[in-house]
Design a protein around this motif. Sequence first.
Motif, short mmCIF file in Angstrom:
data_model
loop_
_atom_site.label_atom_id
_atom_site.label_comp_id
_atom_site.label_asym_id
_atom_site.label_seq_id
_atom_site.Cartn_x
_atom_site.Cartn_y
_atom_site.Cartn_z
N GLU A 56 -12.25 4.61 11.78
CA GLU A 56 -12.25 5.99 12.15
C GLU A 56 -11.64 6.87 11.14
N LYS A 57 -11.24 8.12 11.54
CA LYS A 57 -10.52 8.93 10.53
C LYS A 57 -9.32 8.32 10.10
N GLU A 58 -8.45 7.52 10.72
CA GLU A 58 -7.39 6.93 10.18
C GLU A 58 -7.19 5.64 11.43
N GLY A 59 -6.85 4.42 10.56
CA GLY A 59 -6.46 3.39 11.27
C GLY A 59 -5.77 2.15 10.60
N GLY A 81 -11.48 9.23 3.15
CA GLY A 81 -11.29 10.05 2.02
C GLY A 81 -10.35 9.85 1.16
N VAL A 82 -9.23 8.97 1.45
CA VAL A 82 -8.32 8.57 0.83
C VAL A 82 -8.46 7.28 -0.27
N PRO A 83 -8.28 7.32 -1.44
CA PRO A 83 -8.69 6.16 -2.40
C PRO A 83 -8.03 4.75 -1.96
N GLU A 137 -14.66 3.16 -3.07
CA GLU A 137 -13.22 3.89 -3.16
C GLU A 137 -12.60 4.53 -2.14
N THR A 138 -13.75 5.21 -1.21
CA THR A 138 -13.10 5.67 0.03
C THR A 138 -14.08 5.34 1.24
#
Lengths: 277, 310
Positions: free
Chosen positions: A245-248, A271-273, A176-177
């Motif tokens: 990564e944390k965001e990409g 962490g975002v679904p 999910e994340t």
Amino acid sequence: MNPLCKGLLAGLLLVLPLGAAVANEKAEPDPAKSQYWPPIRQMMFGEREILDGKDVVRVYLSTRADDASTVPVAVKAQIDQTPGQYIKQVYLIVERNPSPAAGIFQFTPDSGRAQVETRLRFEDFSFVRAIAETNDGKLYMASRWVKAAGGCSAPGDKNRMPANLVGTMKFRFADETVEAHKPALVQLMIRHPNESALASDFDDTRTPQFVRQVKVTYAGKTIMSADVDFSISDNPSFRFYFVPEKEGELQAIVEDTHDKRYVHREIIVEGVPLPGG
Amino acid sequence: MDPSRIAAALLAWSVGVASTFAADVLDPFALSEVAPGNFVHYGSLEERAPGNMGDQANIGFIVGEKCVAVIDTGGSAAVGRALRAAIRRTTDRPVCWIILTHVHPDHFFGTAAFREDRAVVIGHENLPRSMGQRARPYLNALKRDLGDHAAGSEVIPPTQLVRDETVLDLGGRTIRIKAWPVAHTDNDVTVFDERTGTLWLGDLLFVSHTPVVDGKITGFLEVLDTLSRVSVQRFVPGHGKTDAPWPQALEPERDYLALIVRETRAAIKRRKTIEEATDEVGLSERDKWVNFDDFHRRNVTTAYTELEWE
Ligand SMILES: [Zn+2]
């Protein structure tokens, strides 16, 4: 089309008249004695040595496939992808298909793991061969016998797929994340008839439309790229790892034999679904 | 697509071995007159093997004052010959039409046995394409399963195509051939004999034999829904037989397909892969069907690849 695949296709259609060999192979034959393998091996790998792959690569599929037009297969590395030692390429071959090279998948150390799951068509009972090429140029092979037939020529659902949907894509995440720096599994789904060249037996005026190349990047770096063929089932699906990564941004670029190009992107944030259910 | 071109191309795919044996395996070739003038031969629920020569499907014919219409010809030329002999024992009317309910080989490989009748072969407008695509693997598989008993079997596509509905006059008897949207396959037709209210369903109805989805599972359910509202006196399934009344006879199949849809959707929602879904979906139906292990997982695979795009 990948010249290798094309060469292979043309060559083998000459070497092995289609449908000529209907052996009564209800039992698994010896992979080393297959008459289909030497010409393919010669054309793809020449005289290069091919080592036993059991410690490097494994191929998973059920030996008695239920639907010859959709046979799930997984090729899994038995070694980690590190900058020093990694699998750079996996050749996936369905020996008795009219175009035996179903896919050639390229990985990088950024892939996290060299693993791909897809779905194959089978024209006849056949060995599947997965050959991993490591970054030092060595080749390792795993083989598996599959009893499934008739799937290459089984129709895709092109008569059911509106043209405007062709090339639509989805990412479907196994979890999910995702967590930064932890390899995550994602499935790339491509809405496409992936027409079999065999399915156009009676209409040779048009080129069958199938996906020939898939390239997936994450944060600008290539994760997996593949030259593929109509041995892949319609609505091609590829499941593989990437290391978030944390965001990409995850991006897929797909090209087919009608020179159509399709792009799909998704921003992945720790962490975002994520879609998948 | 030009049907004659396809026919010419397909001739090359026949199993070109002369046959001298086989009739006795199918002797006696049982016929049931399920309604006046409607004769059914019920096929075996066993899987295809030399011992049954591909006699799996329910096949038969309707006799009018002028003509006979054959509905499916069986899974090998041998079955087709047995059916033709049975027709000749029953009536002296000529076979004018052969209606193929869909592309599956247990329903059409006997057509070659009717060559000298010069009957017109009729099928769904999608049937020639599907037959063309599958001709070679179907013949290879037939040879693999039946060996010499496959001799004489051919892929003979229809030359008269049904787009929506085609009405035939057999002489004092009207039959309606209806083409359906994608369901069991993308080329299903049913045949309705108006005089007796008899509906020949092809593989839109499986009884006892595990239903098979080779088209679209949600489409199959929609077609069953439509069929359940049709007024029918008698009916002929594609496989198996039943004493259940119409339309209750459709329920076991509908329940099975609906369960697969429900459980596959749930598996997809829980992020299960196609392999995981085929391992867990629909297993509670296992004891209700013959050949479950041969066909069920394939149905889940088909359902999954359809439903994952919803
Ligand atoms: Zn069928």
